[in-house]
Design a protein around this motif. Structure first.
Motif, PDB file in Angstrom:
ATOM      1  N   GLN A  39       0.821  -1.201   0.000  1.00 43.00           N
ATOM      2  CA  GLN A  39       0.000   0.000   0.000  1.00 43.00           C
ATOM      3  C   GLN A  39       0.860   1.258   0.000  1.00 43.00           C
ATOM      4  O   GLN A  39       0.530   2.253  -0.667  1.00 43.00           O
ATOM      5  N   GLU A  40       1.968   1.245   0.726  1.00 43.13           N
ATOM      6  CA  GLU A  40       2.853   2.412   0.764  1.00 43.13           C
ATOM      7  C   GLU A  40       3.456   2.691  -0.611  1.00 43.13           C
ATOM      8  O   GLU A  40       3.561   3.851  -1.028  1.00 43.13           O
ATOM      9  N   ILE A  41       3.834   1.639  -1.314  1.00 42.44           N
ATOM     10  CA  ILE A  41       4.397   1.816  -2.654  1.00 42.44           C
ATOM     11  C   ILE A  41       3.344   2.355  -3.606  1.00 42.44           C
ATOM     12  O   ILE A  41       3.592   3.271  -4.391  1.00 42.44           O
ATOM     13  N   ARG A  42       2.158   1.785  -3.518  1.00 44.18           N
ATOM     14  CA  ARG A  42       1.078   2.232  -4.405  1.00 44.18           C
ATOM     15  C   ARG A  42       0.716   3.688  -4.121  1.00 44.18           C
ATOM     16  O   ARG A  42       0.533   4.484  -5.042  1.00 44.18           O
ATOM     17  N   ALA A  43       0.613   4.052  -2.854  1.00 44.42           N
ATOM     18  CA  ALA A  43       0.285   5.429  -2.500  1.00 44.42           C
ATOM     19  C   ALA A  43       1.360   6.389  -2.998  1.00 44.42           C
ATOM     20  O   ALA A  43       1.054   7.487  -3.491  1.00 44.42           O
ATOM     21  N   ALA A  44       2.609   5.978  -2.897  1.00 42.25           N
ATOM     22  CA  ALA A  44       3.705   6.821  -3.384  1.00 42.25           C
ATOM     23  C   ALA A  44       3.618   7.012  -4.895  1.00 42.25           C
ATOM     24  O   ALA A  44       3.815   8.124  -5.409  1.00 42.25           O
ATOM     25  N   ALA A  45       3.309   5.931  -5.621  1.00 43.35           N
ATOM     26  CA  ALA A  45       3.208   6.020  -7.075  1.00 43.35           C
ATOM     27  C   ALA A  45       2.076   6.958  -7.489  1.00 43.35           C
ATOM     28  O   ALA A  45       2.236   7.801  -8.388  1.00 43.35           O
ATOM     29  N   LEU A  46       0.924   6.831  -6.839  1.00 40.85           N
ATOM     30  CA  LEU A  46      -0.207   7.696  -7.173  1.00 40.85           C
ATOM     31  C   LEU A  46       0.078   9.145  -6.791  1.00 40.85           C
ATOM     32  O   LEU A  46      -0.296  10.072  -7.517  1.00 40.85           O
ATOM     33  N   ARG A  47       0.734   9.351  -5.672  1.00 39.00           N
ATOM     34  CA  ARG A  47       1.066  10.701  -5.233  1.00 39.00           C
ATOM     35  C   ARG A  47       2.012  11.372  -6.235  1.00 39.00           C
ATOM     36  O   ARG A  47       1.815  12.527  -6.622  1.00 39.00           O
ATOM     37  N   LEU A  48       3.021  10.644  -6.662  1.00 39.79           N
ATOM     38  CA  LEU A  48       3.972  11.200  -7.627  1.00 39.79           C
ATOM     39  C   LEU A  48       3.316  11.447  -8.977  1.00 39.79           C
ATOM     40  O   LEU A  48       3.616  12.450  -9.650  1.00 39.79           O
ATOM     41  N   ALA A  49       2.427  10.558  -9.384  1.00 37.28           N
ATOM     42  CA  ALA A  49       1.729  10.745 -10.658  1.00 37.28           C
ATOM     43  C   ALA A  49       0.899  12.014 -10.624  1.00 37.28           C
ATOM     44  O   ALA A  49       0.811  12.737 -11.628  1.00 37.28           O
TER      45      ALA A  49
END
Length: 203
Positions: free
Chosen positions: A18-28
């Motif tokens: 979840q942390e990786i996914r949240a980081a990816a969406l945040r950066l996008a």
């Protein structure tokens, strides 16, 4: 992929994913999907490249919503119930999916961000569709285990497809409403869509 197991280690794995996914969406959202790299995602999530690839095969997969996590014992209870009218099986399967979603409630802002990416980036849309298809195939196998049919037969495939349609339509409506009530959840949307499905299928 679809069964949950207990224990601290498994919980930590879910948290890391979840942390990786949240980081990816945040950066996008901050830089644009085309401009972000796996290196940027790992730095934002504070994980190694190796850890990233332990969870995701590529950048597209990192922004996908996870499927409901279905407990082994709940799947077994569903399959052991035995054959029934297709509408009963569809209702039971939808309830099974809801229990899985309740274990890890979907985050409206994350689903909204992913849906936006699917409209703007064909590669993300393709990845979402492939993920849905894989999970739908799993559900067809679960239905077949209950009915005694083969997963590739029409009834299990159709029931699985309808259940996925109910879930997807409900989540899309839930995201579109954009309510900020902290007690809001997808259940009313699922119930509304299920009522419509029953009306369409007839008595």
């Amino acid at each position: 992929m679809t069964q949950k197991t207990g224990g601290l280690r498994e919980r930590r794995r879910r948290e890391t994913r979840q942390e990786i996914r949240a980081a990816a969406l945040r950066l996008a959202g901050e830089h644009g999907y085309d401009k972000i790299t796996i290196e940027m995602i790992t730095a934002e999530a504070d994980v190694s490249h190796r850890t990233f690839f332990n969870y995701f095969p590529n950048k597209e997969a990192a922004v996908l919503p996870p499927p409901p996590q279905l407990a082994d014992e709940e799947v077994e209870a569903f399959t052991s119930a035995g054959p029934a009218h297709p509408r009963k099986i569809l209702a039971d399967l939808t309830e099974l999916l809801l229990r899985g979603a309740a274990e890890r409630p979907p985050q409206r802002d994350e689903f909204a961000a992913t849906f936006l990416l699917t409209r703007e980036h064909p590669s993300v849309l393709a990845a979402v569709l492939a993920s849905f298809a894989e999970f739908e195939q799993f559900l067809a196998g679960v239905v077949a285990a209950r009915t005694g049919e083969r997963p590739e037969e029409d009834a299990p495939r159709l029931i699985a497809a309808l259940a996925m349609t109910v879930l997807r339509t409900s989540i899309e409506g839930w995201v579109a409403e954009g309510l900020q009530d902290k007690d809001d959840n997808t259940l009313p949307h699922v119930e509304r869509v299920m009522t419509l499905v029953h009306a369409l299928l007839g008595p």
